[in-house]
Design an enzyme around this catalytic site. Sequence first.
Site, short mmCIF file in Angstrom:
data_model
loop_
_atom_site.label_atom_id
_atom_site.label_comp_id
_atom_site.label_asym_id
_atom_site.label_seq_id
_atom_site.Cartn_x
_atom_site.Cartn_y
_atom_site.Cartn_z
N PHE A 14 0.78 -1.16 0.02
CA PHE A 14 -0.23 -0.07 0.19
C PHE A 14 0.85 1.11 0.01
CE2 PHE A 14 -2.29 2.52 3.49
CZ PHE A 14 -2.93 3.72 2.51
N ILE A 15 1.69 1.35 0.94
CA ILE A 15 2.38 2.67 1.21
C ILE A 15 3.65 2.73 -0.07
CG2 ILE A 15 3.99 4.14 2.75
CD1 ILE A 15 2.23 3.09 4.95
N ASP A 34 9.69 -7.50 -3.35
CA ASP A 34 8.42 -7.75 -2.65
C ASP A 34 8.04 -9.20 -2.70
OD1 ASP A 34 5.60 -7.77 -1.94
OD2 ASP A 34 5.82 -5.75 -1.71
N GLY A 39 1.45 -7.48 -0.57
CA GLY A 39 1.38 -6.57 -1.39
C GLY A 39 0.73 -7.17 -2.96
N LEU A 79 10.02 -1.19 4.17
CA LEU A 79 8.63 -1.23 4.26
C LEU A 79 8.34 -2.78 4.44
CD1 LEU A 79 7.44 1.41 1.91
CD2 LEU A 79 7.86 1.90 4.08
N ALA A 120 10.77 1.43 8.41
CA ALA A 120 9.45 1.68 8.90
C ALA A 120 9.15 1.14 10.10
CB ALA A 120 8.34 1.07 7.81
N TYR A 152 3.96 -7.74 17.68
CA TYR A 152 4.23 -6.99 16.66
C TYR A 152 5.10 -5.65 17.22
CZ TYR A 152 3.10 -3.87 12.70
OH TYR A 152 3.51 -2.83 11.76
N LYS A 156 8.98 -4.74 16.35
CA LYS A 156 9.26 -3.24 15.69
C LYS A 156 10.24 -2.65 16.58
CE LYS A 156 7.79 -3.07 11.53
NZ LYS A 156 9.09 -3.05 10.65
#
Length: 325
Positions: A14-15, A34, A39, A79, A120, A152, A156
Amino acid sequence: MERKTILITGGAGFIGSHLTDLLLSQNHRVLIIDDLSTGQESNISQHFGNPDFQFARASIMNEVVLDRLASEADIIVHLAAAVGVRLIVEQPVHTIETNIGGTEQVLKAALRYRCKVIIASTSEVYGKGSKIPFSEEDDVLLGATSKNRWAYAASKMVDEFLGLAYHGQYGLNVLIVRFFNTVGPRQTGRYGMVLPRFVKQALNNEPLTVYGDGTQSRCFCNVFDVIKGLTSLIEHEDAGGRTYNLGSTDEISIAELAQRVILKTNSKSTILNVPYENVYTADFEDMQRRVPDTGRLNSLVGWSPAISLDETIAQVVDYERKRQS
Ligand code: UDP
């Protein structure tokens, strides 16, 4: 900015795909890795055949492919990650391994070729913190490790520590971006994200599923604003070694969001409150509020979001209508 080669991990997402569009339009070269796990090829297929664009369908755990792409890149925007609350709750092993192992691979490759790296991260790392708004230097408060939602955030956080450690120990130009709720065309509701789910439900005149009582709130930022903030960090020479919140400060409750979507779509849908335990597990913990302090990014590059939520909803409605027709 002079022409650069930018490797985007998760560039078909998406981003990532919106960032690809913008960077190519600014005459940069874009490489994407990817594995299309979340995606979609249709997000980037408009660039197939463009000599400034390369797409490698591979996992970031594929060291050979990652190394080849990194060797050509000036900048890596990392990302690729397991995202979306539903995915995390359903596939905790995949989430932890992809997020920590993937970032490790990216940083190792970046170090070999001295690439600038943007990692990210997510507002999830603020956890259950109740001091609003959230600033980058605030303490974080996560739930117990028995509740896998927090895996999660923890994964991160390790990514952030690792990135900042590469900066501190090896002098690699690494910076961290904590995304808050980003919304817009191409976001899929498949992994739980609320706006595309509400829009789809409204267009089909199905009830909008508001989890809990709907008093929980979020700040939704349009993806076109988000990629502008990202590119300003890509361009800035002196942003490294720090973490930046990136999001809107415009807060709305989920119940109100549902009403807004119904209004904007002229839908006959009703609102259905669904207890969290019917969606996740009985011990699921949601965050009540999540508002960023974006002062650091704003004072560095002068960024603030410009697109209203109503305009964003209209864009998402437009996108979903086209997909359904
Ligand atoms: N949510 C909801 N209905 C849905 C999907 C999500 O009420 O069909 C709620 C969710 O519980 C959360 C908010 O919407 O309070 C935002 O969810 P999302 O997954 O988009 O992002 P989060 O902020 O949880 O990362």
